[in-house]
Design a protein around this motif. Structure first.
Motif, PDB file in Angstrom:
ATOM      1  N   UNK A 314     -63.450  44.531 -22.262  1.00  0.00           N
ATOM      2  CA  UNK A 314     -62.677  45.132 -23.461  1.00  0.00           C
ATOM      3  C   UNK A 314     -62.112  43.911 -24.395  1.00  0.00           C
ATOM      4  N   UNK A 315     -61.370  43.125 -23.533  1.00  0.00           N
ATOM      5  CA  UNK A 315     -60.867  42.076 -24.618  1.00  0.00           C
ATOM      6  C   UNK A 315     -61.859  41.095 -25.086  1.00  0.00           C
ATOM      7  N   UNK A 316     -62.898  40.894 -24.395  1.00  0.00           N
ATOM      8  CA  UNK A 316     -64.036  39.941 -24.932  1.00  0.00           C
ATOM      9  C   UNK A 316     -64.746  40.496 -26.024  1.00  0.00           C
ATOM     10  N   UNK A 317     -65.093  42.005 -26.225  1.00  0.00           N
ATOM     11  CA  UNK A 317     -65.583  42.617 -27.298  1.00  0.00           C
ATOM     12  C   UNK A 317     -64.834  42.862 -28.408  1.00  0.00           C
ATOM     13  N   UNK A 318     -63.319  43.127 -28.036  1.00  0.00           N
ATOM     14  CA  UNK A 318     -62.316  43.007 -29.065  1.00  0.00           C
ATOM     15  C   UNK A 318     -62.498  41.732 -29.934  1.00  0.00           C
ATOM     16  N   UNK A 319     -62.515  40.570 -29.338  1.00  0.00           N
ATOM     17  CA  UNK A 319     -62.196  39.446 -30.029  1.00  0.00           C
ATOM     18  C   UNK A 319     -63.672  38.984 -30.734  1.00  0.00           C
ATOM     19  N   UNK A 320     -64.733  39.405 -30.217  1.00  0.00           N
ATOM     20  CA  UNK A 320     -66.006  39.234 -30.769  1.00  0.00           C
ATOM     21  C   UNK A 320     -66.030  40.186 -32.061  1.00  0.00           C
ATOM     22  N   UNK A 321     -65.670  41.621 -32.014  1.00  0.00           N
ATOM     23  CA  UNK A 321     -65.549  42.310 -33.259  1.00  0.00           C
ATOM     24  C   UNK A 321     -64.534  41.547 -34.431  1.00  0.00           C
ATOM     25  N   UNK A 322     -63.722  40.973 -33.701  1.00  0.00           N
ATOM     26  CA  UNK A 322     -62.493  40.571 -34.682  1.00  0.00           C
ATOM     27  C   UNK A 322     -63.400  39.249 -35.476  1.00  0.00           C
ATOM     28  N   UNK A 323     -63.929  38.478 -34.718  1.00  0.00           N
ATOM     29  CA  UNK A 323     -64.603  37.332 -35.191  1.00  0.00           C
ATOM     30  C   UNK A 323     -65.715  37.584 -36.213  1.00  0.00           C
ATOM     31  N   UNK A 324     -66.719  38.489 -35.861  1.00  0.00           N
ATOM     32  CA  UNK A 324     -67.681  38.945 -36.768  1.00  0.00           C
ATOM     33  C   UNK A 324     -66.845  39.545 -38.142  1.00  0.00           C
TER      34      UNK A 324
END
Length: 829
Positions: A314-324
């Motif tokens: 969940x944390x990884x996907x959060x950061x990926x979405x923020x970066x995108x």
């Protein structure tokens, strides 16, 4: 040139992170929570399940286990790891073994009274063989280990641990030669063990070691010498064993030699093996830091590892979405760089550099969080030995961070380069359109997050409800208001002296202002320890038609007013009293299960219990209600209590005191009384009786707490991720929303549009998560208590939780969308 480019990218990346402090802080904290929690749980799992002892050639060192012990032998309660001194001696003749090592705890708790200065305290220690340090291959920080003569001569020397050296002697180099009083006996310190070695007792970190002793004060496990000494009584199976195989000898070859020897050496000093009796099998287990780890504990740790793994995803996907989202807002920047001659390779290198910086910051914070969390886990699990992350854990953490750096650098790369430099310089309206493909990708990520959150919340709900059921279990007594502590007088040598000491102590403790009642017990209720006995006659005949050998029961030796002090209802007869002295008729009290199984009637008072040979007999004077004894989860079993003044000699009892208010507040007055009677006697493991019973469910408490933490963490991550995604989308759709409002759309309709989208994503995630939660619940079923895996309230709790989170995360973006000024939005376009 290469290093110059890298240096330039690093400086630019630092400026970008400083330029967006909120984004940087959110990403770093998200990474720290996800990676740090994984590191902490993996540290505990690695230490408990895999970590080897810090000894030389650990692959050649093994713990010795057995499936059982011969009839006629007595053992410690750890039947699979206890052996006789005769068998220990016999093992030395095997050529397949290079070393035979033994270690014996100082007491049931593993601790003993010590004194460094003038104030007595308790410390954990073992009696060990002379080759303990040499055989294991453990060095010393100062001085020496033991030698063979220390064992054979039972010399009064000790080796202390590095942590004890630091805490009690401030790492002074002149500690060698100083005196440490153990059970009031002076021992000379001859060495300090190598840093990192904490003994071979698993969860208990040891403070000192002494050679095998022959003095009665140092009988195995702290038992009374009047019951026999471990060195001379072959029926006492009290020694734990380890072996180091000889060079070139495999574990299987050594075990075969040991098994052949065991089949006859096990019966030295005992009745010969009966025809048809089972053959007890030895086994050799790897020299891991935790030898006797519980299988259920290992399974629960793996479940927790799976849960914390979902938190990381969940944390990884959060950061990926923020970066995108961040890189999508940088399209104009990328377009300008393309127009000025930058290539895709340079852009990719820049994004990868920024992700490395971000992950490095998150990794540093995560490691600090992991160190704190690991200590907290050790405290919650009641593990005293070192659980701090080692090189293997560090390697795993670095591997995860490298993977995250690559993912965070490459995942947003396509979005960052999706528009050519020309289109990136066009109007914002043209470049701000969100493609349906990107929308679907974002929606899939959010629904996956919600599904994992549902699984975590269901698991947390099941485990927290299990904990509630355990804590609300009827105890059959009143542990509230009780404080318990062990006392072991240092200067008594006979049964009569012991009776006089404990009786006087009880009388003096009764006189302390505010004390309601005082009693004592040989085995502390709730500690897990029990004396299991067998072989009784009822009124000289078979009890309820059962042969004496079939009459098995638990027994505890207690003092006067025991049941009154513990708050156990007496259904018939009386409690023990001060009149039950050594010269009075022997008496006993039994519980309901004993009466039902062996008397067949609740009318037990007046019946006489006796041994088959008639050596001992007690008249039943009371019947008490069934109540919890060894722990909260136990089922009722037949049990009998006797009074210590009429039993064999005892050298340690646990005092139970009922006081109003905070039970622990009475301890200073208790210590004054204890010091007056024996200045060398500390109070052993003082705690409330409630805490003792809670300790019996420390595993479920740990897992419920962690599951709750992971559930809350998942909720926070979901909320931040959903909020960030919605805020980004509403910002990109501001022109569209302005047009809608300009064409007559009500602001309430705009709010509903946002909330509906959020709730639909939530519903999709719930639909995926519920079947996964059912599967996960079945895996947790063996860890549940008083409930089923398909607990409706837990599932409703999870569903309502994610719905509430979705609504709360959508409120601010919906409010901002509804407040869009259509004229300003259209003018901006």
């Amino acid at each position: 040139m290469f290093f110059a480019n890298v240096s330039r990218d690093l400086r630019y990346g630092v400026r970008q992170l400083i330029k967006t402090p909120v984004f940087t802080i959110v990403c770093v904290l998200t990474l720290a929570l996800g990676v740090g929690a994984n590191t902490a749980v993996f540290s505990v799992m690695h230490a408990v399940l895999e970590k080897m002892l810090p000894v030389r050639d650990a692959s050649q060192v093994f713990y010795v286990h057995t499936t059982n012990f011969p009839d006629g032998a007595w053992q410690t309660g750890d039947s699979d790891t206890s052996f006789s001194y005769a068998f220990y001696q016999a093992l030395h003749g095997l050529n397949g073994l290079q070393e035979v090592i033994t270690f014996i705890p100082m007491s049931n708790s593993g601790k003993a009274p010590i004194r460094v200065g003038t104030v007595p305290e308790e410390a954990a220690g073992d009696m060990v063989s002379g080759n303990y340090f040499h055989g294991l291959g453990v060095g010393t920080e100062l001085g020496r280990g033991f030698v063979a003569n220390d064992e054979t001569d039972h010399t009064q020397v000790t080796v202390i641990s590095e942590s004890f050296w630091s805490s009690h002697y401030q790492r002074s180099a002149d500690v060698i030669g100083k005196t440490l009083y153990i059970k009031s006996i002076p021992f000379t310190i001859v060495g300090v063990a190598k840093k990192g070695f904490e003994g071979t007792e698993g969860a208990l970190s040891l403070d000192f070691w002494i050679p095998l002793q022959s003095r009665p004060e140092f009988n195995a496990w702290g038992s009374s010498a009047e019951n026999g000494m471990y060195l001379t009584e072959p029926r006492l199976w009290t020694m734990r064993l380890m072996v180091r195989t000889a060079p070139g000898v495999s574990r299987e070859q050594a075990l075969a030699q040991m098994q052949t020897l065991f089949e006859h050496a096990a019966y030295i000093g005992l009745p010969e093996k009966k025809s048809g009796a089972p053959t007890y099998l030895l086994s050799l287990r790897e020299a891991k830091q935790f030898d006797n780890n519980d299988g259920s504990f290992a399974k629960a740790l793996k479940v927790l590892m799976a849960m914390v793994g979902m938190v990381l995803l969940i944390a990884m996907s959060n950061v990926v979405m923020l970066l995108m989202a961040r890189n999508a807002n940088r399209q104009r920047e990328f377009g300008v760089r393309f127009a000025l001659g930058a290539g895709r390779r340079e852009i990719a290198r820049q994004l990868l550099t920024e992700s490395i910086l971000l992950v490095a910051l998150g990794g540093v914070v995560a490691w600090g969080f992991a160190l704190v969390a690991t200590r907290a886990l050790g405290t919650w699990a009641r593990i005293e030995s070192n659980l701090q992350p080692d090189l293997k854990v560090l390697g795993l953490t670095l591997g995860v961070l490298v993977l995250l750096a690559i993912v965070f650098g490459l995942a947003p790369l396509r979005a960052a380069m999706s528009n050519a430099s020309q289109s990136s310089l066009r109007s914002a309206a043209t470049s701000s359109q969100i493609s349906s493909q990107k929308m679907r990708t974002g929606n899939a990520i959010i629904m996956t997050q919600v599904a994992m959150c549902v699984v975590l919340l269901v698991g947390a709900g099941l485990l927290l409800k299990t904990l509630r059921n355990l804590l609300n279990t009827p105890m059959g007594q009143k542990p509230e208001g009780l404080v318990v502590f062990g006392v072991r007088p240092q200067h008594i040598h006979t049964k009569e002296e012991g009776i006089t000491f404990f009786t006087t102590l009880q009388q003096r403790l009764r006189t302390i202002p505010g004390v309601v009642s005082v009693s004592m017990a040989s085995n502390r209720p709730g500690s897990g320890w029990s004396s299991n006995q067998g072989g009784l006659l009822l009124d000289g005949h078979n009890a309820n038609g059962l042969e004496p050998a079939q009459v098995t029961y638990r027994q505890n030796t207690v003092a006067a007013d025991y049941f009154h002090t513990m708050g156990v209802p007496i259904l018939d007869g009386r409690d023990f009293s001060d009149a039950d002295t050594a010269s009075a008729p022997s008496v006993a009290i039994v519980n309901e299960s004993f009466a039902k199984k062996y008397v067949g009637s609740p009318h037990v008072v007046g019946h006489v219990l006796s041994s088959p040979r008639g050596h001992t007999s007690q008249q039943i004077v009371g019947l008490v209600k069934d109540h919890k004894y060894t722990g909260i989860t136990e089922t009722a079993r037949p049990m009998m209590w006797t009074v210590f003044t009429q039993e064999r000699a005892t050298n340690q009892l646990h005092v139970e005191m009922r006081v109003p208010g905070d039970p622990m507040a009475i301890l200073p007055e208790v210590r004054k009384v204890a010091a007056q009677m024996d200045p060398d006697m500390p109070l052993l493991e003082p705690m409330t009786q409630v805490a003792v019973f809670e300790k019996s469910i420390s595993g479920p408490i740990l897992f419920a707490r962690l599951a709750g933490c992971f559930g809350v963490l998942a909720v926070v991550l979901i909320a931040t991720g959903l909020y960030g995604t919605l805020a980004y989308r509403m910002n990109r759709r501001s022109a569209e929303i302005g047009v809608r409002i300009a064409l007559g759309a009500q602001r309430s309709q705009v709010v509903w549009m946002v909330l509906r989208g959020s709730l639909l994503l939530c519903a999709g995630g719930v639909a995926i998560g519920i079947p996964l939660a059912i599967i996960a619940g079945r895996g947790l079923e063996s860890s549940l208590y008083g409930m089923k895996a398909l607990d409706v309230t837990s599932y409703l709790f999870a569903i309502l939780g994610v719905v509430l989170v979705a609504l709360l995360a959508s409120v601010v973006p919906a409010g901002r969308a509804a407040s869009v000024d259509p004229l300003r939005a259209l003018r901006t376009e």
